[in-house]
Design a protein around this motif. Sequence first.
Motif, PDB file in Angstrom:
ATOM      1  N   TRP A  35      -1.695  14.216  12.689  1.00  0.00           N
ATOM      2  CA  TRP A  35      -2.764  14.932  13.400  1.00  0.00           C
ATOM      3  C   TRP A  35      -3.554  15.825  12.448  1.00  0.00           C
ATOM      4  CZ3 TRP A  35      -4.630  14.469  18.241  1.00  0.00           C
ATOM      5  CH2 TRP A  35      -5.460  15.473  18.719  1.00  0.00           C
ATOM      6  N   SER A  36      -2.883  16.394  11.458  1.00  0.00           N
ATOM      7  CA  SER A  36      -3.564  17.295  10.520  1.00  0.00           C
ATOM      8  C   SER A  36      -4.023  16.587   9.257  1.00  0.00           C
ATOM      9  CB  SER A  36      -2.627  18.447  10.133  1.00  0.00           C
ATOM     10  OG  SER A  36      -1.417  17.942   9.582  1.00  0.00           O
ATOM     11  N   ALA A  37      -4.028  15.249   9.258  1.00  0.00           N
ATOM     12  CA  ALA A  37      -4.462  14.499   8.076  1.00  0.00           C
ATOM     13  C   ALA A  37      -5.955  14.671   7.850  1.00  0.00           C
ATOM     14  CB  ALA A  37      -4.119  13.021   8.233  1.00  0.00           C
ATOM     15  N   ARG A  38      -6.351  14.644   6.579  1.00  0.00           N
ATOM     16  CA  ARG A  38      -7.752  14.848   6.215  1.00  0.00           C
ATOM     17  C   ARG A  38      -8.521  13.546   6.090  1.00  0.00           C
ATOM     18  NH1 ARG A  38      -8.450  17.931   0.930  1.00  0.00           N
ATOM     19  NH2 ARG A  38      -7.208  16.169   0.204  1.00  0.00           N
ATOM     20  N   GLN A  39      -7.866  12.422   6.201  1.00  0.00           N
ATOM     21  CA  GLN A  39      -8.512  11.154   5.933  1.00  0.00           C
ATOM     22  C   GLN A  39      -8.088  10.134   6.979  1.00  0.00           C
ATOM     23  OE1 GLN A  39      -7.049   9.710   2.194  1.00  0.00           O
ATOM     24  NE2 GLN A  39      -5.018   9.282   3.001  1.00  0.00           N
ATOM     25  N   ASP A  40      -8.860   9.047   7.026  1.00  0.00           N
ATOM     26  CA  ASP A  40      -8.482   7.918   7.861  1.00  0.00           C
ATOM     27  C   ASP A  40      -7.388   7.149   7.136  1.00  0.00           C
ATOM     28  OD1 ASP A  40     -10.354   8.644   9.729  1.00  0.00           O
ATOM     29  OD2 ASP A  40     -11.943   7.443   8.793  1.00  0.00           O
ATOM     30  N   LEU A  41      -6.221   7.130   7.700  1.00  0.00           N
ATOM     31  CA  LEU A  41      -5.059   6.538   7.040  1.00  0.00           C
ATOM     32  C   LEU A  41      -5.100   5.022   7.184  1.00  0.00           C
ATOM     33  CD1 LEU A  41      -2.420   7.367   5.569  1.00  0.00           C
ATOM     34  CD2 LEU A  41      -1.286   7.242   7.782  1.00  0.00           C
ATOM     35  N   SER A  42      -4.961   4.331   6.069  1.00  0.00           N
ATOM     36  CA  SER A  42      -4.932   2.871   6.095  1.00  0.00           C
ATOM     37  C   SER A  42      -3.599   2.388   6.646  1.00  0.00           C
ATOM     38  CB  SER A  42      -5.157   2.319   4.689  1.00  0.00           C
ATOM     39  OG  SER A  42      -4.093   2.699   3.832  1.00  0.00           O
ATOM     40  N   PHE A  43      -3.596   1.152   7.107  1.00  0.00           N
ATOM     41  CA  PHE A  43      -2.375   0.588   7.674  1.00  0.00           C
ATOM     42  C   PHE A  43      -1.298   0.455   6.606  1.00  0.00           C
ATOM     43  CE2 PHE A  43       0.278  -3.152   8.545  1.00  0.00           C
ATOM     44  CZ  PHE A  43       0.848  -2.757   9.757  1.00  0.00           C
ATOM     45  N   GLU A  44      -1.691   0.127   5.372  1.00  0.00           N
ATOM     46  CA  GLU A  44      -0.714  -0.038   4.289  1.00  0.00           C
ATOM     47  C   GLU A  44       0.022   1.280   4.003  1.00  0.00           C
ATOM     48  OE1 GLU A  44      -3.783  -0.978   4.223  1.00  0.00           O
ATOM     49  OE2 GLU A  44      -3.840  -3.145   3.865  1.00  0.00           O
ATOM     50  N   LEU A  45      -0.729   2.387   3.923  1.00  0.00           N
ATOM     51  CA  LEU A  45      -0.098   3.671   3.650  1.00  0.00           C
ATOM     52  C   LEU A  45       0.718   4.157   4.844  1.00  0.00           C
ATOM     53  CD1 LEU A  45      -2.814   5.660   1.658  1.00  0.00           C
ATOM     54  CD2 LEU A  45      -0.896   4.314   0.813  1.00  0.00           C
TER      55      LEU A  45
ATOM     56  N   TYR B  70      -5.841   6.345  -7.418  1.00  0.00           N
ATOM     57  CA  TYR B  70      -4.928   5.212  -7.498  1.00  0.00           C
ATOM     58  C   TYR B  70      -5.196   4.246  -6.350  1.00  0.00           C
ATOM     59  CZ  TYR B  70      -2.402   8.430 -10.568  1.00  0.00           C
ATOM     60  OH  TYR B  70      -2.073   9.312 -11.572  1.00  0.00           O
ATOM     61  N   THR B  71      -4.804   3.003  -6.551  1.00  0.00           N
ATOM     62  CA  THR B  71      -4.994   1.980  -5.528  1.00  0.00           C
ATOM     63  C   THR B  71      -3.925   2.106  -4.437  1.00  0.00           C
ATOM     64  OG1 THR B  71      -3.595   0.371  -6.665  1.00  0.00           O
ATOM     65  CG2 THR B  71      -5.933   0.439  -7.271  1.00  0.00           C
ATOM     66  N   LEU B  72      -4.188   1.450  -3.307  1.00  0.00           N
ATOM     67  CA  LEU B  72      -3.220   1.489  -2.215  1.00  0.00           C
ATOM     68  C   LEU B  72      -1.899   0.853  -2.620  1.00  0.00           C
ATOM     69  CD1 LEU B  72      -5.477   0.532   0.850  1.00  0.00           C
ATOM     70  CD2 LEU B  72      -4.680   2.797   0.164  1.00  0.00           C
ATOM     71  N   LEU B  73      -1.963  -0.195  -3.434  1.00  0.00           N
ATOM     72  CA  LEU B  73      -0.742  -0.862  -3.873  1.00  0.00           C
ATOM     73  C   LEU B  73       0.100   0.060  -4.740  1.00  0.00           C
ATOM     74  CD1 LEU B  73       1.001  -3.387  -4.021  1.00  0.00           C
ATOM     75  CD2 LEU B  73      -0.376  -4.152  -5.984  1.00  0.00           C
ATOM     76  N   GLU B  74      -0.546   0.801  -5.631  1.00  0.00           N
ATOM     77  CA  GLU B  74       0.199   1.711  -6.508  1.00  0.00           C
ATOM     78  C   GLU B  74       0.854   2.837  -5.714  1.00  0.00           C
ATOM     79  OE1 GLU B  74      -2.566   1.209 -10.549  1.00  0.00           O
ATOM     80  OE2 GLU B  74      -2.982   2.796  -9.089  1.00  0.00           O
ATOM     81  N   ILE B  75       0.134   3.369  -4.722  1.00  0.00           N
ATOM     82  CA  ILE B  75       0.706   4.438  -3.898  1.00  0.00           C
ATOM     83  C   ILE B  75       1.855   3.909  -3.054  1.00  0.00           C
ATOM     84  CG2 ILE B  75       0.199   6.131  -2.100  1.00  0.00           C
ATOM     85  CD1 ILE B  75      -2.707   6.120  -3.076  1.00  0.00           C
ATOM     86  N   ALA B  76       1.664   2.730  -2.459  1.00  0.00           N
ATOM     87  CA  ALA B  76       2.712   2.141  -1.630  1.00  0.00           C
ATOM     88  C   ALA B  76       3.945   1.812  -2.456  1.00  0.00           C
ATOM     89  CB  ALA B  76       2.185   0.891  -0.938  1.00  0.00           C
ATOM     90  N   THR B  77       3.760   1.392  -3.693  1.00  0.00           N
ATOM     91  CA  THR B  77       4.898   1.079  -4.564  1.00  0.00           C
ATOM     92  C   THR B  77       5.758   2.311  -4.811  1.00  0.00           C
ATOM     93  OG1 THR B  77       3.634  -0.682  -5.649  1.00  0.00           O
ATOM     94  CG2 THR B  77       5.576   0.152  -6.806  1.00  0.00           C
ATOM     95  N   ALA B  78       5.093   3.434  -5.032  1.00  0.00           N
ATOM     96  CA  ALA B  78       5.844   4.677  -5.253  1.00  0.00           C
ATOM     97  C   ALA B  78       6.647   5.054  -4.014  1.00  0.00           C
ATOM     98  CB  ALA B  78       4.888   5.800  -5.637  1.00  0.00           C
ATOM     99  N   ALA B  79       6.028   4.926  -2.834  1.00  0.00           N
ATOM    100  CA  ALA B  79       6.726   5.270  -1.598  1.00  0.00           C
ATOM    101  C   ALA B  79       7.927   4.351  -1.365  1.00  0.00           C
ATOM    102  CB  ALA B  79       5.761   5.196  -0.410  1.00  0.00           C
ATOM    103  N   TRP B  80       7.765   3.060  -1.613  1.00  0.00           N
ATOM    104  CA  TRP B  80       8.863   2.122  -1.426  1.00  0.00           C
ATOM    105  C   TRP B  80       9.969   2.341  -2.457  1.00  0.00           C
ATOM    106  CZ3 TRP B  80       9.631  -2.051   2.052  1.00  0.00           C
ATOM    107  CH2 TRP B  80       8.649  -2.176   3.030  1.00  0.00           C
ATOM    108  N   THR B  81       9.610   2.765  -3.648  1.00  0.00           N
ATOM    109  CA  THR B  81      10.621   3.041  -4.672  1.00  0.00           C
ATOM    110  C   THR B  81      11.531   4.188  -4.242  1.00  0.00           C
ATOM    111  OG1 THR B  81       9.136   2.268  -6.428  1.00  0.00           O
ATOM    112  CG2 THR B  81      10.997   3.657  -7.077  1.00  0.00           C
ATOM    113  N   VAL B  82      10.930   5.269  -3.769  1.00  0.00           N
ATOM    114  CA  VAL B  82      11.719   6.420  -3.315  1.00  0.00           C
ATOM    115  C   VAL B  82      12.548   6.043  -2.092  1.00  0.00           C
ATOM    116  CG1 VAL B  82      11.590   8.777  -2.450  1.00  0.00           C
ATOM    117  CG2 VAL B  82      10.047   8.036  -4.259  1.00  0.00           C
ATOM    118  N   ALA B  83      11.943   5.298  -1.162  1.00  0.00           N
ATOM    119  CA  ALA B  83      12.679   4.876   0.032  1.00  0.00           C
ATOM    120  C   ALA B  83      13.874   4.001  -0.338  1.00  0.00           C
ATOM    121  CB  ALA B  83      11.745   4.125   0.985  1.00  0.00           C
ATOM    122  N   GLY B  84      13.676   3.078  -1.275  1.00  0.00           N
ATOM    123  CA  GLY B  84      14.776   2.226  -1.709  1.00  0.00           C
ATOM    124  C   GLY B  84      15.895   3.021  -2.358  1.00  0.00           C
TER     125      GLY B  84
END
Length: 583
Positions: free
Chosen positions: A36-46, A100-114
């Motif tokens: 709700w407090s996000a500053r941007q339109d969040l993409s489905f990938e993120l 950074y690209t969406l793929l690079e950001i998503a990779t970082a999130a998946w790395t931490v989650a893993g």
Amino acid sequence: MEGSPDIGGVTLPFSRNTLLKVFWAFAIIYPIHTLWSARQDLSFELFLSGLVLYGACLLPAWFWCTGRIQGLPIYPIFAISFLPKYLTPLWQGHTLLKQYTLLEIATAAWTVAGCLLIGMLFWQQMAVRSVGVPQAVRMINMKRAENILLWCVFGELLFESLMLLLYQFGSGGFSAVRGFATAAGRMGIFVFCYQIGQGKISPFKKTVFLLMLSVIVIQETASLVLATVIPTVGLAFAAYVLGSGKIPWKVMAGTLAILTVLHAGKFEMRQKYLFNEDARQAAWHEYPAYFTEWVEHGVRNLGMGKPGEERRDVSSVKERGSLIHLMVMIQTMTPDKVPFLEGESYKFIPALLIPRVLSPKKAQSHTGNMMLSLHYGILSEEGIWKTSVGFDPVMEAYANYGYLGVLILAVIIGFFLGWVTRLTIHVPMLSFGFMFGVLIIGTTISSFNTMGVYVTSTWQSFLALAALSLVLMSKENNPVWKYYAQKLAEKLRLRPDPKLTKTLDEVSSVLKKDDQSRDIGYGISDIERDSGVKGLREEKKEEAGLGLGISPSPQSPIPDPAATAAVRNDRPKRFVYGEKKGH
């Protein structure tokens, strides 16, 4: 009742159903508030990547709340600490993520989650193994430890007051004193808050302790490093809740509001009082004006001070606690632009375990942070001595060995925190194992540092606790035995088992020697009546029997007095409640 099979040696002031309700309420409210407090339109990938990361952070807490994992929630707290550092800036749109690209950001999130999920698997395997209930444990004797613990709290207060003076004697002596004072002080804070919750502290000592605790919190806050305040305040609240069975909502809400305002204004205060060439630490008589200025900055930054264009962006305050942009930077630069460190930031860690008196040339515990700052060009060689950049162990692991390093880190963290969790199962709260778990929680949530700092803090906490245990603790009968003997007797009433009957014979002989058998007999009657067990014929107690009102099974004849005496002389050191792993 002294202890619970779901929590180990500690009875929580609320049921598992209440814990689950709180868990699901948090699981629903947190993402809604963040989005709700996000500053941007969040993409489905993120959004999807953040959802996976959110699940990895909360899943360990779910296992603990449901009772599948006993002991202290050390790993769940460790996993939840990644939410403000990674998920919040990911969904709300950190300014530095735009490059950074969406793929690079998503990779970082998946790395931490893993990393969190793999670590959870090993933590779970360590924690669910059948743990014996020790007959005797080293625990604090409050009759002789109360005054000593009060002096421990005073020692931390004295250290906070003389911190700059002690640092002039050299970083080695400073580090040793800091480690011992912090561990001893937090141990005293936890025990005293727990005893205050139970109403076992005299009014005079309670007043003295609360005054010293207030001064410690004020001094830690004045240092502009709120990361040291949160463990102290959180530890005090947790101990009080466990002791009293009540949650001080008003005091906790007020404390949270104050910390929020101070966190929002700490950037300007650091620029003026830390990073300025003429910076100096404020004296005690300057604290009123010092904190007034701090609150003004915080209120203005939160958007409550000035309207319109002069209002500061609230998210910029939250971004200062973010680490995900550093994780993305490390993954995108390594190894294409900068090579892997290949263990360079780990080589000095074994030497950190040696006192600086014996090894005066050993490296500092923050050497790993400095190496990463230099390696990725964040700070210059001069800047690393003036500014500290926060890196966590996941970033350091990837910077050294890539995904292999993250995998190894997950296994090590999972095994270690699982082992510590096992130490807190089936033991009273004032025991050595439980207190060590409490200190580990304090070092675990301060995860804005590399493994060098984490290992050093853990080692210093262990040494301080071991030294204090020689004075404060003695080997005493484990009060949790009584509870598990009741549960075991109830189980045998429903289904006789020769092995468990033999175990109960041995346990009851120890408890009978301590004049506790009669209490267990009454407890079993209460349990049977409350659970509605019917059709169970209670035989007349034999003089040499268990004294528990349990009919002996055909496979387990009543021992004669000579056999009972032999059991007492060769009594077990622990027994295992349940037949299967994790029961």
